[in-house]
Design a protein around this motif. Structure first.
Motif, PDB file in Angstrom:
ATOM      1  N   ALA A  54       0.960  -1.131  -0.003  1.00  0.00           N
ATOM      2  CA  ALA A  54      -0.028  -0.168   0.147  1.00  0.00           C
ATOM      3  C   ALA A  54       0.755   1.343   0.012  1.00  0.00           C
ATOM      4  O   ALA A  54       0.511   2.155  -0.940  1.00  0.00           O
ATOM      5  CB  ALA A  54      -0.801   0.103   1.375  1.00  0.00           C
ATOM      6  N   LEU A  55       2.025   1.284   1.015  1.00  0.00           N
ATOM      7  CA  LEU A  55       2.804   2.551   0.763  1.00  0.00           C
ATOM      8  C   LEU A  55       3.556   2.644  -0.528  1.00  0.00           C
ATOM      9  O   LEU A  55       3.578   3.793  -1.088  1.00  0.00           O
ATOM     10  CB  LEU A  55       3.692   2.243   2.094  1.00  0.00           C
ATOM     11  N   ALA A  56       4.091   1.702  -0.967  1.00  0.00           N
ATOM     12  CA  ALA A  56       4.792   1.518  -2.176  1.00  0.00           C
ATOM     13  C   ALA A  56       3.865   2.164  -3.221  1.00  0.00           C
ATOM     14  O   ALA A  56       4.015   2.931  -4.385  1.00  0.00           O
ATOM     15  CB  ALA A  56       5.175   0.149  -2.617  1.00  0.00           C
ATOM     16  N   THR A  57       2.461   1.849  -3.273  1.00  0.00           N
ATOM     17  CA  THR A  57       1.649   2.309  -4.103  1.00  0.00           C
ATOM     18  C   THR A  57       1.238   3.882  -4.168  1.00  0.00           C
ATOM     19  O   THR A  57       1.332   4.495  -5.311  1.00  0.00           O
ATOM     20  CB  THR A  57       0.282   1.465  -4.165  1.00  0.00           C
ATOM     21  N   LYS A  58       1.311   4.345  -3.026  1.00  0.00           N
ATOM     22  CA  LYS A  58       1.446   5.794  -2.877  1.00  0.00           C
ATOM     23  C   LYS A  58       2.493   6.413  -3.417  1.00  0.00           C
ATOM     24  O   LYS A  58       2.621   7.517  -3.821  1.00  0.00           O
ATOM     25  CB  LYS A  58       1.227   6.086  -1.145  1.00  0.00           C
ATOM     26  N   VAL A  59       3.784   5.784  -3.094  1.00  0.00           N
ATOM     27  CA  VAL A  59       4.936   6.528  -3.258  1.00  0.00           C
ATOM     28  C   VAL A  59       5.680   6.204  -4.640  1.00  0.00           C
ATOM     29  O   VAL A  59       6.577   7.210  -4.963  1.00  0.00           O
ATOM     30  CB  VAL A  59       6.118   6.210  -2.130  1.00  0.00           C
ATOM     31  N   ALA A  60       5.286   4.913  -5.208  1.00  0.00           N
ATOM     32  CA  ALA A  60       6.321   4.828  -6.487  1.00  0.00           C
ATOM     33  C   ALA A  60       6.206   5.762  -7.594  1.00  0.00           C
ATOM     34  O   ALA A  60       7.255   5.872  -8.151  1.00  0.00           O
ATOM     35  CB  ALA A  60       5.477   3.420  -6.935  1.00  0.00           C
ATOM     36  N   PRO A  61       5.114   6.413  -7.743  1.00  0.00           N
ATOM     37  CA  PRO A  61       5.000   7.648  -8.851  1.00  0.00           C
ATOM     38  C   PRO A  61       5.976   8.679  -8.611  1.00  0.00           C
ATOM     39  O   PRO A  61       6.395   9.420  -9.417  1.00  0.00           O
ATOM     40  CB  PRO A  61       3.603   7.998  -9.046  1.00  0.00           C
ATOM     41  N   HIS A  62       6.595   8.825  -7.438  1.00  0.00           N
ATOM     42  CA  HIS A  62       7.157   9.841  -6.838  1.00  0.00           C
ATOM     43  C   HIS A  62       8.730   9.555  -6.557  1.00  0.00           C
ATOM     44  O   HIS A  62       9.347  10.548  -6.162  1.00  0.00           O
ATOM     45  CB  HIS A  62       6.648  10.506  -5.820  1.00  0.00           C
ATOM     46  N   VAL A  63       9.195   8.313  -6.883  1.00  0.00           N
ATOM     47  CA  VAL A  63      10.668   8.078  -6.472  1.00  0.00           C
ATOM     48  C   VAL A  63      11.101   7.293  -7.777  1.00  0.00           C
ATOM     49  O   VAL A  63      10.168   6.632  -8.538  1.00  0.00           O
ATOM     50  CB  VAL A  63      10.944   7.480  -5.119  1.00  0.00           C
ATOM     51  N   ASP A  64      12.548   7.067  -7.857  1.00  0.00           N
ATOM     52  CA  ASP A  64      13.075   6.508  -8.844  1.00  0.00           C
ATOM     53  C   ASP A  64      13.189   4.816  -8.653  1.00  0.00           C
ATOM     54  O   ASP A  64      12.817   3.863  -9.318  1.00  0.00           O
ATOM     55  CB  ASP A  64      14.405   6.883  -9.235  1.00  0.00           C
ATOM     56  N   ILE A  65      13.420   4.673  -7.464  1.00  0.00           N
ATOM     57  CA  ILE A  65      13.929   3.384  -6.860  1.00  0.00           C
ATOM     58  C   ILE A  65      13.234   2.904  -5.691  1.00  0.00           C
ATOM     59  O   ILE A  65      12.815   3.730  -4.551  1.00  0.00           O
ATOM     60  CB  ILE A  65      15.342   3.122  -6.327  1.00  0.00           C
ATOM     61  N   LEU A  66      12.426   1.945  -5.498  1.00  0.00           N
ATOM     62  CA  LEU A  66      11.771   1.379  -4.495  1.00  0.00           C
ATOM     63  C   LEU A  66      12.787   0.220  -3.581  1.00  0.00           C
ATOM     64  O   LEU A  66      13.141  -0.487  -4.423  1.00  0.00           O
ATOM     65  CB  LEU A  66      10.615   0.324  -4.909  1.00  0.00           C
ATOM     66  N   GLU A  67      12.909   0.305  -2.396  1.00  0.00           N
ATOM     67  CA  GLU A  67      14.171  -0.421  -1.599  1.00  0.00           C
ATOM     68  C   GLU A  67      13.131  -1.243  -0.818  1.00  0.00           C
ATOM     69  O   GLU A  67      12.277  -0.897  -0.038  1.00  0.00           O
ATOM     70  CB  GLU A  67      14.753   0.193  -0.769  1.00  0.00           C
ATOM     71  N   ILE A  68      13.431  -2.655  -0.855  1.00  0.00           N
ATOM     72  CA  ILE A  68      12.797  -3.366   0.211  1.00  0.00           C
ATOM     73  C   ILE A  68      13.733  -3.481   1.138  1.00  0.00           C
ATOM     74  O   ILE A  68      14.710  -4.152   0.906  1.00  0.00           O
ATOM     75  CB  ILE A  68      12.427  -4.852  -0.543  1.00  0.00           C
ATOM     76  N   GLY A  69      13.596  -3.087   2.163  1.00  0.00           N
ATOM     77  CA  GLY A  69      14.314  -2.961   3.490  1.00  0.00           C
ATOM     78  C   GLY A  69      14.768  -4.336   4.106  1.00  0.00           C
ATOM     79  O   GLY A  69      14.101  -5.473   3.880  1.00  0.00           O
ATOM     80  N   THR A  70      15.753  -4.655   4.614  1.00  0.00           N
ATOM     81  CA  THR A  70      16.334  -5.650   5.263  1.00  0.00           C
ATOM     82  C   THR A  70      15.371  -6.374   5.935  1.00  0.00           C
ATOM     83  O   THR A  70      15.066  -7.638   6.053  1.00  0.00           O
ATOM     84  CB  THR A  70      17.549  -5.543   6.024  1.00  0.00           C
ATOM     85  N   PRO A  71      14.913  -5.792   6.934  1.00  0.00           N
ATOM     86  CA  PRO A  71      13.736  -6.470   8.033  1.00  0.00           C
ATOM     87  C   PRO A  71      12.509  -6.973   7.044  1.00  0.00           C
ATOM     88  O   PRO A  71      11.983  -8.066   7.240  1.00  0.00           O
ATOM     89  CB  PRO A  71      13.422  -5.589   9.144  1.00  0.00           C
ATOM     90  N   CYS A  72      12.385  -6.004   6.206  1.00  0.00           N
ATOM     91  CA  CYS A  72      11.048  -6.340   5.109  1.00  0.00           C
ATOM     92  C   CYS A  72      11.272  -7.578   4.226  1.00  0.00           C
ATOM     93  O   CYS A  72      10.474  -8.457   4.420  1.00  0.00           O
ATOM     94  CB  CYS A  72      10.725  -4.996   4.615  1.00  0.00           C
TER      95      CYS A  72
END
Ligand SMILES: O=C(CO)[C@H](O)[C@H](O)COP(=O)(O)O
Length: 225
Positions: A18-36
């Motif tokens: 859900a957060l990625a859906t909000k943010v993806a249009p506004h950033v170049d790279i999505l990072e899946i963090g280590t704990p995630c």
């Protein structure tokens, strides 16, 4: 000009999507963090890869051993960048670089807790590391540390490798990070902790891509954040 990377650091699968859906249009790279990624596994990468074809995806594996073997499934599943710890054996770093090259992707060497950052950066750059990760971790941030001195050191080496900077970066410091030589600006808490994550991501990306530091409003906000 630098790219932006949003660190998805929640443990919750659906909240991350859900957060990625909000943010993806506004950033170049999505990072899946280590704990995630530890909590949710490769299925989360597959989900994000399918949903966000226009973003690069970094999987913050922070690999410590068996570099080629551990990273290969993630490149196969669509990761553009995987991370390996600079504190690991040089054979482990080489393994991640080799498998990145096999898939035409990139390997990032994380300098977190590396004692001699100059020597290690020079060594892994020679080995073919695509990105050096200047990184003040969450626990180090809690102890008051910042990534700025390490960024100055690594950028000053002028090795021609990409430089990613993570560690509490926010809109009020993004221009400083960009101007100091970062080619990738990472923000986690500054975006997911904001009242409007999409707006926060857009503000940081505007700065990373060459804008001023958010104008008077951004400067005032920075004073109080
Ligand atoms: O890799 C990480 C922790 O190890 C974080 O994802 C990274 O530090 C970015 O988050 P923040 O902007 O909140 O520091």
């Amino acid at each position: 000009m630098a790219l932006t990377q949003m660190a998805l650091d929640s443990l919750d699968f659906d909240a991350t999507v859900a957060l990625a859906t909000k943010v993806a249009p506004h950033v170049d790279i999505l990072e899946i963090g280590t704990p995630c990624i530890k909590h949710n596994g490769i299925k989360l990468l597959e989900t994000l890869r399918a949903k966000f074809p226009n973003n690069k995806i970094l999987v913050d594996l922070k690999t410590a051993d068996a570099g080629f073997y551990e990273a290969e499934p993630f490149y196969k599943a669509g990761a553009d960048i995987c991370t390996v710890l600079g504190t690991s054996d040089i054979g482990t770093v080489k393994g991640v670089i080799d498998v990145a090259n096999k898939y035409g992707k990139k390997a990032q060497v994380d300098l977190i807790n590396v004692a001699d950052k100059k020597a290690l950066t020079e060594q892994v750059a020679k080995l073919g590391a695509h990105i050096i990760g200047v990184h003040t971790g969450l626990d180090q941030q809690a102890a008051g540390q910042t990534p700025f001195a390490d960024l100055a050191l690594v950028a000053g080496l002028k090795l021609g490798v990409e430089i990613s900077v993570a560690g509490g970066v926010k809109a009020s410091t993004a221009a400083q990070v960009r101007d100091a030589g970062a080619t990738i600006i990472v923000a986690g808490a500054a975006i997911y902790g904001a009242a409007d994550p999409a707006a926060s991501a857009a503000e940081i990306t505007a700065i990373a891509h060459g804008g001023k530091s958010g104008g008077l409003f951004g400067w005032l906000k920075g004073l109080f954040s």
